[in-house]
Design an enzyme around this catalytic site. Structure first.
Site, PDB file in Angstrom:
ATOM      1  N   SER A  66       0.808  -1.224   0.000  1.00 34.14           N
ATOM      2  CA  SER A  66       0.000   0.000   0.000  1.00 34.14           C
ATOM      3  C   SER A  66       0.842   1.277   0.000  1.00 34.14           C
ATOM      4  CB  SER A  66      -0.940  -0.067   1.206  1.00 34.14           C
ATOM      5  OG  SER A  66      -1.835   0.983   1.205  1.00 34.14           O
ATOM      6  N   ASP A 284      -3.562   6.192  -3.153  1.00 35.74           N
ATOM      7  CA  ASP A 284      -2.395   5.642  -2.467  1.00 35.74           C
ATOM      8  C   ASP A 284      -1.723   4.583  -3.354  1.00 35.74           C
ATOM      9  OD1 ASP A 284      -4.037   3.446  -2.127  1.00 35.74           O
ATOM     10  OD2 ASP A 284      -3.359   3.049  -0.092  1.00 35.74           O
ATOM     11  N   GLU A 389     -12.948   5.481   6.287  1.00 36.47           N
ATOM     12  CA  GLU A 389     -11.978   5.959   7.254  1.00 36.47           C
ATOM     13  C   GLU A 389     -11.540   7.347   6.791  1.00 36.47           C
ATOM     14  OE1 GLU A 389      -9.719   2.408   9.346  1.00 36.47           O
ATOM     15  OE2 GLU A 389      -9.020   2.613   7.293  1.00 36.47           O
ATOM     16  N   ALA A 390     -11.127   8.179   7.752  1.00 37.58           N
ATOM     17  CA  ALA A 390     -10.691   9.529   7.397  1.00 37.58           C
ATOM     18  C   ALA A 390      -9.564   9.484   6.361  1.00 37.58           C
ATOM     19  CB  ALA A 390     -10.235  10.272   8.645  1.00 37.58           C
ATOM     20  N   ASN A 391      -8.769   8.402   6.389  1.00 39.93           N
ATOM     21  CA  ASN A 391      -7.635   8.299   5.470  1.00 39.93           C
ATOM     22  C   ASN A 391      -8.037   8.024   4.022  1.00 39.93           C
ATOM     23  OD1 ASN A 391      -8.176   5.511   5.272  1.00 39.93           O
ATOM     24  ND2 ASN A 391      -6.737   4.997   6.894  1.00 39.93           N
ATOM     25  N   PRO A 521      -3.392   1.381  20.409  1.00 39.02           N
ATOM     26  CA  PRO A 521      -2.177   0.779  19.878  1.00 39.02           C
ATOM     27  C   PRO A 521      -2.304   0.661  18.367  1.00 39.02           C
ATOM     28  CG  PRO A 521      -3.564  -0.912  20.882  1.00 39.02           C
ATOM     29  CD  PRO A 521      -4.272   0.398  21.098  1.00 39.02           C
ATOM     30  N   SER A 522      -1.239   1.021  17.627  1.00 37.01           N
ATOM     31  CA  SER A 522      -1.263   0.871  16.171  1.00 37.01           C
ATOM     32  C   SER A 522      -1.400  -0.602  15.809  1.00 37.01           C
ATOM     33  CB  SER A 522       0.028   1.440  15.584  1.00 37.01           C
ATOM     34  OG  SER A 522       0.241   0.910  14.303  1.00 37.01           O
ATOM     35  N   GLY A 523      -2.045  -0.874  14.690  1.00 39.72           N
ATOM     36  CA  GLY A 523      -2.109  -2.241  14.197  1.00 39.72           C
ATOM     37  C   GLY A 523      -0.997  -2.538  13.210  1.00 39.72           C
ATOM     38  N   ARG A 529      -0.842   5.363  19.212  1.00 39.15           N
ATOM     39  CA  ARG A 529      -1.246   6.600  18.545  1.00 39.15           C
ATOM     40  C   ARG A 529      -2.144   7.431  19.456  1.00 39.15           C
ATOM     41  NH1 ARG A 529       0.809   5.903  13.625  1.00 39.15           N
ATOM     42  NH2 ARG A 529       0.593   3.869  12.619  1.00 39.15           N
TER      43      ARG A 529
HETATM   44  C1  16G Z   1      -4.258  -0.514   7.779  1.00 36.05           C
HETATM   45  C2  16G Z   1      -5.728  -0.601   7.453  1.00 36.05           C
HETATM   46  C3  16G Z   1      -6.343   0.767   7.456  1.00 36.05           C
HETATM   47  C4  16G Z   1      -6.091   1.433   8.788  1.00 36.05           C
HETATM   48  C5  16G Z   1      -4.629   1.456   9.109  1.00 36.05           C
HETATM   49  C6  16G Z   1      -4.402   1.923  10.531  1.00 36.05           C
HETATM   50  C7  16G Z   1      -6.835  -2.124   5.925  1.00 36.05           C
HETATM   51  C8  16G Z   1      -6.909  -2.650   4.523  1.00 36.05           C
HETATM   52  N1  16G Z   1      -5.916  -1.191   6.137  1.00 36.05           N
HETATM   53  O1  16G Z   1      -3.574   0.173   6.789  1.00 36.05           O
HETATM   54  O2  16G Z   1      -7.704   0.603   7.243  1.00 36.05           O
HETATM   55  O3  16G Z   1      -6.553   2.760   8.775  1.00 36.05           O
HETATM   56  O4  16G Z   1      -4.123   0.132   9.024  1.00 36.05           O
HETATM   57  O5  16G Z   1      -3.049   1.816  10.857  1.00 36.05           O
HETATM   58  O6  16G Z   1      -7.578  -2.531   6.804  1.00 36.05           O
HETATM   59  P1  16G Z   1      -2.582   1.900  12.352  1.00 36.05           P
HETATM   60  O7  16G Z   1      -3.257   0.794  13.114  1.00 36.05           O
HETATM   61  O8  16G Z   1      -1.094   1.774  12.302  1.00 36.05           O
HETATM   62  O9  16G Z   1      -2.994   3.241  12.873  1.00 36.05           O
HETATM   63 ZN    ZN Z   2      -3.717   1.049   0.212  1.00 40.32          ZN
END
Ligand code: 16G
Ligand code: ZN
Length: 552
Positions: A66, A284, A389-391, A521-523, A529
């Site tokens: 991505s 993106d 999502e806002a993104n 927690p970030s995923g 965050r």
């Molecule tokens: C991933 C997710 C996105 C989410 C982002 C959050 C998918 C396909 N992508 O990119 O939706 O906004 O993680 O990242 O589900 P974070 O947990 O590091 O904030």
């Molecule tokens: Zn993407």
């Protein structure tokens, strides 16, 4: 026995990198491309098993990272519906990626197959569609995926080449519905439904004043080249693609793309003051996210960002308008009642101003944790579910029941009152359901729907931007040793652990007007965050910083 030997032999050729632990996070596995061969091979095995489990239905395997830097790569699996792989299988995905030796892998797979009652060993067939983005490591990783699939007896890999992530998800979905599912079918469906929407624009809308040009930042990724294909089939809409990723134009995701634009709120490469006032959009790296922006002439590289929340609001406005027209006619009792429960799904990152706006429209707004799989699942509970999502990742889901209702309504109307406002509203909803990608958020179909709706209501990008005013916000990340110490509930809006942290957040938030703050927690990274919002930028910054200090 034959199956055991084949798996053992192929797996031995893909030893995992020592000392690396991967987890199937919100977006599958991600890491530096150079260490992923073993993971992708094993994900190939996983995908083939998934297809077997689903009675031989087609599943997808996409190789992409991505918006990550070009040296990274990743892999994820799409279920037969075209959505993300079921969360139930994620623990197995983690396990299969991390077992140390080929022998352990074979044992793990055989145990899992037994537990899940998967028809294994050649009694059934399986099919996996493969796609990859433009990353240089993609080609060899795709080969690893093929070998993983081939290690499952009866499984067939079909290489669809370089694709956007949503194209692959769309193909998986269509194939399982026995519909046409090639890349050219994808372009045909998008362009013909776009044209239908254009034909349904009310005569009153002052089209002559409308700026037919949209400038698109392709993030130097796969989306740009696909959009160039698509635009050949779209007369009347001028799409100028920049940052297409052609030689010399720049590097994937470097200073370009939807993630960059949304986070930095400045112009991407190759956009400048000459473009002030124009309608600009950014994709993106794998074209599943879309944001719009407008360059304001006064202030350097600063932009007016039109994020996922505002795209969502535009879609909601349009859908609601069509439903209102239908309801008016329905109340006369001449036609069947259409099931039309409309739901809006957001995450805690949605700007508070967007939620207020949507609720003022009288819409039902609900929240889920971050990550497409959660939003998508929630949205599918409605007749029409819109999620973003806002993104910039999001789409609209229409239930089958709703589509059937709409189709039969359209047939009734075609004979009773052809060409009426009512029939046009029904046709607009049908066209929108064909244009928007029902499998997953798709920047290309999203862009066309935005373009059609703006033209439908005759709005400039400024009009759209002024729909509501975003509350100032701040995002911070705090590096921590173990992000799992933070546990949240209530769609990530409340902290459950560590104890006491939520009380501190509440106390800090209360100090600011329109204050709102959460931590999670970030995923995808080893960080926690922090998001804060308030009526001024200074207050949002101060709130985020005071809470970040407590997390540290
Ligand atoms: C991933 C997710 C996105 C989410 C982002 C959050 C998918 C396909 N992508 O990119 O939706 O906004 O993680 O990242 O589900 P974070 O947990 O590091 O904030
Ligand atoms: Zn993407």
């Amino acid at each position: 026995q034959h199956q055991r030997e084949i798996l053992l032999r192929s797996a031995s050729a893909f030893p995992p990198p020592p000392g690396v632990k991967l987890s199937y996070g919100t977006a599958g596995f991600r890491a530096e491309g150079s260490i992923l061969a073993s993971t992708v091979f094993r994900t190939g095995v996983l995908a083939a098993l998934r297809s077997l489990k689903m009675g031989g239905a087609t599943v997808g395997l996409m190789i992409t990272a991505s918006h990550n830097p070009v040296r990274d790569n990743g892999v994820k699996v799409a279920d037969p519906s075209g959505g993300m792989m079921t969360q139930r299988w994620e623990p197995f995905a983690d396990a299969i990626a991390n077992v140390p030796t080929a022998q352990d892998l074979v044992q793990l797979v055989f145990d899992f197959v037994k537990e899940e009652e998967i028809p294994f060993g050649g009694v059934c067939s399986a099919e996996v569609l493969l796609g990859r983005d433009t990353r240089p490591s993609g080609e060899s990783l795709l080969e690893a995926a093929k070998q993983g699939i081939a290690a499952v007896v009866g499984a067939v890999a079909i290489d669809m080449g370089v694709l956007t992530t949503p194209q692959l998800h769309w193909m998986v979905r269509c194939r399982n519905k026995r519909r046409k599912a090639s890349e050219s079918d994808y372009y045909t469906q998008l362009s013909s439904s776009f044209k239908q929407l254009m034909d349904l624009i009310p005569k009153e809308t002052a089209i002559s004043l409308f700026d037919t040009t949209v400038l698109v930042d392709g993030a130097n990724g796969v989306g740009g080249e696909k959009l160039i294909e698509l635009k050949k089939m779209l007369p009347g809409l001028e799409i100028h693609v920049r940052n297409t990723g052609k030689d010399g134009e720049g590097i994937l995701n470097e200073g370009v793309g939807a993630d960059f634009v949304q986070k930095e709120k400045i112009t991407p490469h190759s956009f400048d003051l000459d473009d002030a006032g124009r309608r600009c959009a950014s994709l993106d790296g794998d074209a599943d996210r879309l944001v719009y922006f407008c360059i304001s002439s006064a202030c350097g590289r600063k932009i007016d960002l039109i994020d996922g929340d505002k795209i969502l609001s535009l879609f909601a406005l349009f859908i609601k308008e069509q439903l209102t027209i239908l309801k008016k006619e329905e109340s006369k009792g001449m036609t069947d009642k259409l099931p039309s429960r409309l739901g809006i799904v957001q995450t805690a990152y949605a700007n508070g101003a967007s939620t207020d706006y949507l609720r003022q429209l009288g819409l039902e707004v609900v929240f889920t944790p971050t990550g497409v799989k959660y939003l998508h699942e929630k949205a599918s509970e409605y007749d029409i579910g819109i999620y973003f999502e806002a993104n910039g990742h999001g789409t609209i889901l229409f239930s089958e029941q709703f589509i059937w209702g709409l189709e039969s309504l359209n047939i009734q109307l075609a004979s009773n009152s052809p060409g009426s406002d009512y029939q046009k509203a029904a046709l607009r909803l049908l066209s929108a359901s064909q244009l928007i990608n029902q499998a997953v958020g798709d920047a290309l179909s999203g862009l066309l729907l935005v373009e059609a709706i703006l033209r439908h209501i005759g709005w400039s990008i400024e009009d759209w931007s002024k729909l509501y005013q975003d509350l100032p916000s701040r995002q911070l990340k705090v590096k921590v040793v173990d992000r799992s110490v933070v546990v949240t509930s209530n769609a990530e809006t409340q902290v459950v652990r560590p104890p006491g942290l939520q009380e501190v957040i509440d106390a800090e938030t209360a100090k600011h007007s329109h204050g709102r703050c959460f931590v999670r927690p970030s995923g995808t990274e080893d960080v926690v965050r922090v998001y804060a919002e308030a009526s001024t930028q200074e207050a949002a910054d101060a709130l985020a910083q005071s809470v970040a200090r407590e997390v540290d």
